[in-house]
Design a protein around this motif. Sequence first.
Motif, PDB file in Angstrom:
ATOM      1  N   ALA A   1     -10.373 -20.834   8.946  1.00  0.00           N
ATOM      2  CA  ALA A   1     -11.099 -20.246  10.078  1.00  0.00           C
ATOM      3  C   ALA A   1     -12.206 -19.304   9.666  1.00  0.00           C
ATOM      4  CB  ALA A   1     -10.097 -19.469  10.942  1.00  0.00           C
TER       5      ALA A   1
ATOM      6  N   PHE B   1     -13.078 -23.594  13.162  1.00  0.00           N
ATOM      7  CA  PHE B   1     -12.192 -22.797  14.035  1.00  0.00           C
ATOM      8  C   PHE B   1     -12.600 -21.315  13.966  1.00  0.00           C
ATOM      9  CE2 PHE B   1      -8.466 -20.134  14.586  1.00  0.00           C
ATOM     10  CZ  PHE B   1      -7.656 -20.766  15.522  1.00  0.00           C
TER      11      PHE B   1
ATOM     12  N   GLY C   1      -7.802 -17.699   8.577  1.00  0.00           N
ATOM     13  CA  GLY C   1      -7.019 -18.862   8.973  1.00  0.00           C
ATOM     14  C   GLY C   1      -5.645 -18.799   8.350  1.00  0.00           C
TER      15      GLY C   1
ATOM     16  N   GLY D   1       1.387 -12.093   8.089  1.00  0.00           N
ATOM     17  CA  GLY D   1       2.479 -13.026   8.344  1.00  0.00           C
ATOM     18  C   GLY D   1       2.329 -14.306   7.526  1.00  0.00           C
ATOM     19  N   ASP D   2       1.122 -14.808   7.435  1.00  0.00           N
ATOM     20  CA  ASP D   2       0.880 -16.044   6.682  1.00  0.00           C
ATOM     21  C   ASP D   2       1.021 -15.785   5.183  1.00  0.00           C
ATOM     22  OD1 ASP D   2       0.021 -17.257   9.170  1.00  0.00           O
ATOM     23  OD2 ASP D   2      -1.743 -16.002   8.939  1.00  0.00           O
TER      24      ASP D   2
ATOM     25  N   SER E   1      -4.593 -23.614  10.138  1.00  0.00           N
ATOM     26  CA  SER E   1      -5.994 -23.299  10.384  1.00  0.00           C
ATOM     27  C   SER E   1      -6.693 -22.745   9.146  1.00  0.00           C
ATOM     28  CB  SER E   1      -6.107 -22.272  11.529  1.00  0.00           C
ATOM     29  OG  SER E   1      -5.327 -21.126  11.269  1.00  0.00           O
TER      30      SER E   1
ATOM     31  N   GLY F   1      -3.296 -11.808   8.899  1.00  0.00           N
ATOM     32  CA  GLY F   1      -2.859 -12.694   7.819  1.00  0.00           C
ATOM     33  C   GLY F   1      -1.627 -12.216   7.071  1.00  0.00           C
TER      34      GLY F   1
ATOM     35  N   MET G   1       2.670 -19.340  17.134  1.00  0.00           N
ATOM     36  CA  MET G   1       2.324 -18.057  17.759  1.00  0.00           C
ATOM     37  C   MET G   1       2.293 -18.195  19.275  1.00  0.00           C
ATOM     38  SD  MET G   1      -1.719 -17.690  16.904  1.00  0.00           S
ATOM     39  CE  MET G   1      -1.800 -15.977  17.397  1.00  0.00           C
TER      40      MET G   1
ATOM     41  N   TYR H   1       0.079 -18.316  21.464  1.00  0.00           N
ATOM     42  CA  TYR H   1      -0.890 -19.294  21.982  1.00  0.00           C
ATOM     43  C   TYR H   1      -0.229 -20.664  22.184  1.00  0.00           C
ATOM     44  CZ  TYR H   1      -5.498 -21.620  22.158  1.00  0.00           C
ATOM     45  OH  TYR H   1      -6.606 -22.328  22.535  1.00  0.00           O
ATOM     46  N   TRP H   2       0.577 -21.093  21.221  1.00  0.00           N
ATOM     47  CA  TRP H   2       1.228 -22.411  21.292  1.00  0.00           C
ATOM     48  C   TRP H   2       2.538 -22.325  22.066  1.00  0.00           C
ATOM     49  CZ3 TRP H   2      -2.664 -25.150  20.156  1.00  0.00           C
ATOM     50  CH2 TRP H   2      -3.541 -24.780  19.124  1.00  0.00           C
TER      51      TRP H   2
ATOM     52  N   TRP I   1     -11.627 -17.282  15.451  1.00  0.00           N
ATOM     53  CA  TRP I   1     -10.664 -16.416  16.134  1.00  0.00           C
ATOM     54  C   TRP I   1     -11.146 -14.979  16.016  1.00  0.00           C
ATOM     55  CZ3 TRP I   1      -7.623 -12.538  13.806  1.00  0.00           C
ATOM     56  CH2 TRP I   1      -6.633 -11.974  14.637  1.00  0.00           C
TER      57      TRP I   1
ATOM     58  N   ASP J   1     -12.909 -15.640  10.992  1.00  0.00           N
ATOM     59  CA  ASP J   1     -12.278 -14.593  11.789  1.00  0.00           C
ATOM     60  C   ASP J   1     -13.254 -13.433  12.018  1.00  0.00           C
ATOM     61  OD1 ASP J   1      -9.873 -15.933  11.770  1.00  0.00           O
ATOM     62  OD2 ASP J   1      -8.937 -14.650  10.246  1.00  0.00           O
TER      63      ASP J   1
ATOM     64  N   ASN K   1       0.374 -22.053  11.209  1.00  0.00           N
ATOM     65  CA  ASN K   1       0.038 -21.934  12.609  1.00  0.00           C
ATOM     66  C   ASN K   1      -1.100 -22.885  13.000  1.00  0.00           C
ATOM     67  OD1 ASN K   1      -0.084 -20.894  15.132  1.00  0.00           O
ATOM     68  ND2 ASN K   1      -1.133 -19.013  14.533  1.00  0.00           N
TER      69      ASN K   1
ATOM     70  N   ARG L   1      -1.898  -6.374  18.740  1.00  0.00           N
ATOM     71  CA  ARG L   1      -3.286  -6.823  18.687  1.00  0.00           C
ATOM     72  C   ARG L   1      -3.557  -7.731  19.871  1.00  0.00           C
ATOM     73  NH1 ARG L   1      -2.986 -11.015  13.726  1.00  0.00           N
ATOM     74  NH2 ARG L   1      -2.220 -12.757  14.945  1.00  0.00           N
TER      75      ARG L   1
HETATM   76  P1  AMP Z   1      -1.460 -13.567  11.375  1.00  0.00           P
HETATM   77  O1  AMP Z   1      -2.138 -12.227  11.346  1.00  0.00           O
HETATM   78  O2  AMP Z   1      -0.531 -13.789  10.226  1.00  0.00           O
HETATM   79  O3  AMP Z   1      -0.849 -13.889  12.706  1.00  0.00           O
HETATM   80  O4  AMP Z   1      -2.597 -14.675  11.176  1.00  0.00           O
HETATM   81  C1  AMP Z   1      -3.892 -14.503  11.603  1.00  0.00           C
HETATM   82  C2  AMP Z   1      -4.664 -15.770  11.278  1.00  0.00           C
HETATM   83  O5  AMP Z   1      -4.258 -16.807  12.170  1.00  0.00           O
HETATM   84  C3  AMP Z   1      -6.137 -15.593  11.448  1.00  0.00           C
HETATM   85  O6  AMP Z   1      -6.776 -15.770  10.209  1.00  0.00           O
HETATM   86  C4  AMP Z   1      -6.572 -16.629  12.485  1.00  0.00           C
HETATM   87  O7  AMP Z   1      -7.688 -17.358  12.091  1.00  0.00           O
HETATM   88  C5  AMP Z   1      -5.369 -17.539  12.622  1.00  0.00           C
HETATM   89  N1  AMP Z   1      -5.092 -17.892  14.018  1.00  0.00           N
HETATM   90  C6  AMP Z   1      -5.188 -17.096  15.110  1.00  0.00           C
HETATM   91  N2  AMP Z   1      -4.859 -17.766  16.234  1.00  0.00           N
HETATM   92  C7  AMP Z   1      -4.541 -19.037  15.841  1.00  0.00           C
HETATM   93  C8  AMP Z   1      -4.110 -20.229  16.530  1.00  0.00           C
HETATM   94  N3  AMP Z   1      -3.938 -20.257  17.860  1.00  0.00           N
HETATM   95  N4  AMP Z   1      -3.863 -21.331  15.785  1.00  0.00           N
HETATM   96  C9  AMP Z   1      -4.035 -21.307  14.462  1.00  0.00           C
HETATM   97  N5  AMP Z   1      -4.431 -20.234  13.759  1.00  0.00           N
HETATM   98  C10 AMP Z   1      -4.686 -19.111  14.421  1.00  0.00           C
END
Ligand code: AMP
Length: 314
Positions: free
Chosen positions: A22, A90, A39, A245-246, A20, A243, A158, A160-161, A92, A24, A134, A103
């Motif tokens: 996004a 997108f 994202g 985690g990413d 993604s 973010g 995550m 959600y999926w 969130w 936010d 994700n 959270r």
């Molecule tokens: P994290 O905090 O590492 O889990 O990542 C947060 C990021 O994930 C945010 O910038 C969101 O835009 C993105 N995000 C949240 N939910 C989703 C989802 N269902 N699919 C893809 N990206 C997502």
Amino acid sequence: MDLPPGGYGFIVHSILTVGSVAFDSIKTPMGEASRVVGGAATYFSIAASLFTDVRLVAVVGDDFGKDQMDVFAGRRIDLKGLQSVPGETFRWKGEYSADLNTRETIYTHLNVFDQFRPAIPESYRESPFVFLANIHPALQGEVLDQVKAPRFVAADTMNYWIEGTPKELRAVLRRIDALVINDEEARQLSGEANIVKAARVIQGMGPRLLVIKRGEYGVLLTRENGFFAVPGMPLEDVADPTGAGDTFAGGFMGYLASVGEVTEAVVTQAVIAGSALASFAVAGFGLDGLLRLTPDTVRARLAEFKQLTFFEDL
Ligand code: AMP
């Protein structure tokens, strides 16, 4: 460990990523940010680009303008695979608890991702490293269908999926080398409360390496023959964990790709690299902490990690 200016040796091992991009909105006890660029693939790409070349596959709407695109500018990020289509990007929104450890997702609007079909540019297809950030697992799978014999594939997902698209997610898990998820997601995916048992169950689903992110407590790596654990850097000022985690995944994959081989020693170093970058991401709101980073500040943090975890033989 050093930060390579352009990969070790002369070969640059690129990373292809899909995920993604996004807008936010974030609320933490320290403040709020609304409609900021975020994202999973955004955090990942910016972090990984500190180590190697990144090829980004994603989609944004026509509300994502030049100012927003600027977060990628001047970095080692190829945007040929970033489509811009009519519609909304997108979105969130997340709100954090007082201790920042949990959270709540207030909303997830897929918007342009709903109709998105990733078309991998020809020049991306031979990427040796692939990170499925994700996003809908069916899209992650479609990307894998289009790449030629990658050397190492990792993925994130995550709740959600895990809840919404379990079959598609299982299909992706069978095709990857490593899964990077948080402890709550590991429990949910495996149906096991104990994290060690959860790890074994998930490894049985496909990935031989499992990286479990435990927020401020650090990271647990599970491999075929045991564990490797790194604490989180103790930090006085944490503004926003979004973010982290990413960003961890970006540092982890970026380091692996910069070395170009995936040995046990390199994987443990990569866990440190990811942890170091994540410790910066949480210091600012949205992307701020990550955008401020320089190779020097990263190097200093790596030294702090060494000090944090070093002990003499007993
Ligand atoms: P994290 O905090 O590492 O889990 O990542 C947060 C990021 O994930 C945010 O910038 C969101 O835009 C993105 N995000 C949240 N939910 C989703 C989802 N269902 N699919 C893809 N990206 C997502």
